[in-house]
Design an enzyme around this catalytic site. Structure first.
Site, PDB file in Angstrom:
ATOM      1  N   SER A   1      53.506  28.684 -10.505  1.00  0.00           N
ATOM      2  CA  SER A   1      52.556  27.902  -9.718  1.00  0.00           C
ATOM      3  C   SER A   1      52.621  26.452 -10.181  1.00  0.00           C
ATOM      4  CB  SER A   1      51.137  28.456  -9.876  1.00  0.00           C
ATOM      5  OG  SER A   1      50.642  28.239 -11.179  1.00  0.00           O
ATOM      6  N   SER A   2      52.983  26.240 -11.459  1.00  0.00           N
ATOM      7  CA  SER A   2      53.009  24.862 -11.977  1.00  0.00           C
ATOM      8  C   SER A   2      54.073  24.030 -11.271  1.00  0.00           C
ATOM      9  CB  SER A   2      53.209  24.844 -13.493  1.00  0.00           C
ATOM     10  OG  SER A   2      54.392  25.507 -13.870  1.00  0.00           O
TER      11      SER A   2
ATOM     12  N   GLU B   1      55.785  17.796 -16.368  1.00  0.00           N
ATOM     13  CA  GLU B   1      55.338  18.992 -17.095  1.00  0.00           C
ATOM     14  C   GLU B   1      55.638  18.872 -18.597  1.00  0.00           C
ATOM     15  OE1 GLU B   1      55.499  22.563 -14.979  1.00  0.00           O
ATOM     16  OE2 GLU B   1      55.243  23.837 -16.742  1.00  0.00           O
TER      17      GLU B   1
ATOM     18  N   ASP C   1      62.535  25.764 -12.581  1.00  0.00           N
ATOM     19  CA  ASP C   1      61.409  26.005 -11.679  1.00  0.00           C
ATOM     20  C   ASP C   1      61.272  24.900 -10.637  1.00  0.00           C
ATOM     21  OD1 ASP C   1      61.114  27.949 -13.549  1.00  0.00           O
ATOM     22  OD2 ASP C   1      59.151  27.289 -14.274  1.00  0.00           O
TER      23      ASP C   1
ATOM     24  N   THR D   1      68.235  30.661 -20.528  1.00  0.00           N
ATOM     25  CA  THR D   1      69.531  29.979 -20.550  1.00  0.00           C
ATOM     26  C   THR D   1      69.407  28.526 -20.095  1.00  0.00           C
ATOM     27  OG1 THR D   1      69.810  30.992 -18.392  1.00  0.00           O
ATOM     28  CG2 THR D   1      71.053  31.976 -20.204  1.00  0.00           C
ATOM     29  N   ASP D   2      68.278  28.193 -19.470  1.00  0.00           N
ATOM     30  CA  ASP D   2      68.189  26.867 -18.843  1.00  0.00           C
ATOM     31  C   ASP D   2      68.202  25.723 -19.859  1.00  0.00           C
ATOM     32  OD1 ASP D   2      65.591  27.528 -19.680  1.00  0.00           O
ATOM     33  OD2 ASP D   2      64.616  26.783 -17.860  1.00  0.00           O
TER      34      ASP D   2
ATOM     35  N   ALA E   1      51.088  33.522 -14.007  1.00  0.00           N
ATOM     36  CA  ALA E   1      51.712  34.855 -14.014  1.00  0.00           C
ATOM     37  C   ALA E   1      53.214  34.777 -14.257  1.00  0.00           C
ATOM     38  CB  ALA E   1      51.442  35.565 -12.696  1.00  0.00           C
ATOM     39  N   GLY E   2      53.740  33.573 -14.394  1.00  0.00           N
ATOM     40  CA  GLY E   2      55.178  33.429 -14.590  1.00  0.00           C
ATOM     41  C   GLY E   2      55.939  33.242 -13.289  1.00  0.00           C
ATOM     42  N   LEU E   3      55.211  32.963 -12.192  1.00  0.00           N
ATOM     43  CA  LEU E   3      55.891  32.737 -10.907  1.00  0.00           C
ATOM     44  C   LEU E   3      55.901  31.256 -10.558  1.00  0.00           C
ATOM     45  CD1 LEU E   3      54.533  35.862  -8.996  1.00  0.00           C
ATOM     46  CD2 LEU E   3      56.651  35.599 -10.290  1.00  0.00           C
TER      47      LEU E   3
HETATM   48  P1  ADP Z   1      52.720  29.489 -13.987  1.00  0.00           P
HETATM   49  O1  ADP Z   1      53.567  28.304 -13.706  1.00  0.00           O
HETATM   50  O2  ADP Z   1      53.480  30.652 -14.506  1.00  0.00           O
HETATM   51  O3  ADP Z   1      51.857  29.885 -12.830  1.00  0.00           O
HETATM   52  P2  ADP Z   1      51.524  27.673 -15.847  1.00  0.00           P
HETATM   53  O4  ADP Z   1      50.592  27.855 -16.988  1.00  0.00           O
HETATM   54  O5  ADP Z   1      52.813  27.000 -16.094  1.00  0.00           O
HETATM   55  O6  ADP Z   1      51.736  29.112 -15.186  1.00  0.00           O
HETATM   56  O7  ADP Z   1      50.782  26.850 -14.703  1.00  0.00           O
HETATM   57  C1  ADP Z   1      49.527  27.261 -14.231  1.00  0.00           C
HETATM   58  C2  ADP Z   1      48.597  26.068 -14.155  1.00  0.00           C
HETATM   59  O8  ADP Z   1      49.019  25.182 -13.092  1.00  0.00           O
HETATM   60  C3  ADP Z   1      47.178  26.436 -13.777  1.00  0.00           C
HETATM   61  O9  ADP Z   1      46.439  26.878 -14.898  1.00  0.00           O
HETATM   62  C4  ADP Z   1      46.672  25.108 -13.246  1.00  0.00           C
HETATM   63  O10 ADP Z   1      46.349  24.234 -14.287  1.00  0.00           O
HETATM   64  C5  ADP Z   1      47.895  24.543 -12.526  1.00  0.00           C
HETATM   65  N1  ADP Z   1      47.847  24.892 -11.096  1.00  0.00           N
HETATM   66  C6  ADP Z   1      48.708  25.663 -10.388  1.00  0.00           C
HETATM   67  N2  ADP Z   1      48.334  25.772  -9.096  1.00  0.00           N
HETATM   68  C7  ADP Z   1      47.193  25.053  -8.955  1.00  0.00           C
HETATM   69  C8  ADP Z   1      46.298  24.775  -7.882  1.00  0.00           C
HETATM   70  N3  ADP Z   1      46.493  25.267  -6.638  1.00  0.00           N
HETATM   71  N4  ADP Z   1      45.223  23.984  -8.137  1.00  0.00           N
HETATM   72  C9  ADP Z   1      45.033  23.459  -9.364  1.00  0.00           C
HETATM   73  N5  ADP Z   1      45.824  23.698 -10.409  1.00  0.00           N
HETATM   74  C10 ADP Z   1      46.888  24.483 -10.239  1.00  0.00           C
HETATM   75 MG    MG Z   2      54.657  27.204 -15.172  1.00  0.00          MG
END
Ligand code: ADP
Ligand code: MG
Length: 377
Positions: A119-120, A152, A164, A29-30, A115-117
């Site tokens: 990290s990006s 991003e 996010d 929805t975003d 994993a969809g949580l």
């Molecule tokens: P999600 O956001 O679901 O975890 P994404 O594909 O959007 O998946 O983002 C993951 C990417 O973000 C990783 O493959 C890496 O390139 C980058 N990333 C996330 N955390 C780190 C980290 N601690 N160090 C370096 N790169 C990272």
């Molecule tokens: Mg992401």
């Protein structure tokens, strides 16, 4: 290099953390100006930073790798590497007129990658906080989130909405956040203390996940164009009602109609879910999660067998108030609200039964809603 070694070697540094997130309800929805309801989770990326001697050095403990760039010539596009995320933020902030001095940055995170949580978003927001502090500048949270989203979208080259980055900035302990993705107004909603947020990682990501996401976005855009012709006040799907959609049914392909129906009904579910949390009504909230899963599965067609199995198993386990897939779809995670006292048993049982059904070992995270990005002592 280990982040600890970075901190101990060289001049004193500043440390910042930004969380990952899980979306409780409001999927896809975003990007059509609608509502979402994420919570920040207690997994995070920590960014340690100090001024550098002219250049840029970025280290990721997760990737065991250090990269170097010139501070005077930040490349204007990514190169398909993890450092695109922090460099994209440096680029995006410099586009906002922030002068980025040379720096040394160490990144380390425990948000599961990919994993969809999100990290990006957590790496972007942690980096943004660190760079702003180094530059001695302040920015409202919404602007930080937008700058990270731009990194991003335009630098890394991944299409994503604002959710996010926004929740990574503005999360609150023990609260979910209902965000209006158009106005960026938000409401914090208490998560009842008797439940835990349990995230099940299916450990699958289907090949077409990225393509599926982009296809869905195109279908939504097509539906929006048709609805806009029907009623010009509909600029985004957020503005459409189910009656508008039904009136246009004959003018759009079946798949486009279904994608739109998911989003229009999902926006309503988010509003109802917010009201349910406000009155502490877990049963109503759980029922909306179940409806939201069905809608993602049947109308949006962005679920997959493994996610459906996880949701199915969850619904039979004691203490589970609601379960649904979360994130873009085609793999990734489910989110479950589980009564505190049943959470550990839920984790063991769902792993066991998922393995029996699929042969995969799910990772299960027992989470707490946590706060947004902050400076660490
Ligand atoms: P999600 O956001 O679901 O975890 P994404 O594909 O959007 O998946 O983002 C993951 C990417 O973000 C990783 O493959 C890496 O390139 C980058 N990333 C996330 N955390 C780190 C980290 N601690 N160090 C370096 N790169 C990272
Ligand atoms: Mg992401």
């Amino acid at each position: 290099m280990a982040q600890e070694d970075f901190e101990n070697a060289g001049a004193e540094c500043m440390r910042f953390a930004a969380p990952g997130r899980v979306n409780l309800i409001g999927e896809h929805t975003d990007y059509s100006g609608g509502f979402v309801m994420p919570a920040a989770i207690d997994f995070r990326t920590v960014a340690a930073i100090r001024g550098g001697s002219g250049g840029i050095r970025i280290d990721s403990e997760n990737f065991h790798e250090t990269v170097e760039y010139s501070a005077t010539e930040i490349p204007s596009a990514g190169r398909q590497h993890w450092s695109d995320y922090p460099m994209g933020v440096a680029w995006s902030l410099s586009q906002e007129g922030i002068r980025i001095p040379g720096f040394e940055l160490s990144l380390s995170g425990d948000v599961p990658l990919g994993a969809g949580l999100s990290s990006s978003a957590s790496i972007e927001v942690a980096t943004a906080f660190a760079l702003l502090a180094l530059a001695g500048r302040e920015m409202p949270l919404a602007r930080i989130a937008l700058a990270c989203q731009r990194a991003e979208n335009d630098y890394v080259g991944a299409r994503c909405g604002i959710m996010d980055q926004f929740i990574a900035c503005a999360g609150r302990v023990d609260h979910a956040l209902m965000l209006d993705c158009r106005s960026l107004e938000y409401r914090l909603l208490p998560i009842p203390p008797e439940v835990r947020i349990v995230i099940c990682n299916s450990m699958v990501k289907h090949e077409h996940a990225g393509g599926g996401y982009n296809t869905r976005r195109r279908e939504v855009e097509e539906g929006t164009r048709i609805l806009h012709r029907f009623r010009p006040a509909i600029a985004e799907l957020r503005d459409a009602r189910e009656t508008d959609l039904n009136a246009c049914a004959g003018q759009m392909p079946e798949n486009v109609f279904r994608r739109c129906r998911h989003i229009i009904t999902e926006n309503k579910r988010v509003e109802d879910a917010a009201a349910a949390l406000e009155r502490g009504d877990l049963a109503a909230f759980g029922a909306l999660m179940v409806d939201a899963h069905r809608s993602m599965r049947d109308d949006f067609q962005a679920s997959c067998e493994e996610l459906d199995i996880l949701v199915e198993i969850a619904s039979t386990l004691p203490g589970c108030c609601g379960a649904r897939m979360t994130g873009g779809g085609f793999g990734g995670c489910t989110v479950n609200l589980v009564r505190q006292e049943s959470a550990e048993e839920f984790r063991d049982r769902i792993r066991e039964r998922y393995r029996m059904a699929t042969g995969f070992d799910a990772e299960v995270y027992l989470c707490r809603a946590s706060g947004g990005a902050c400076r660490l002592a």
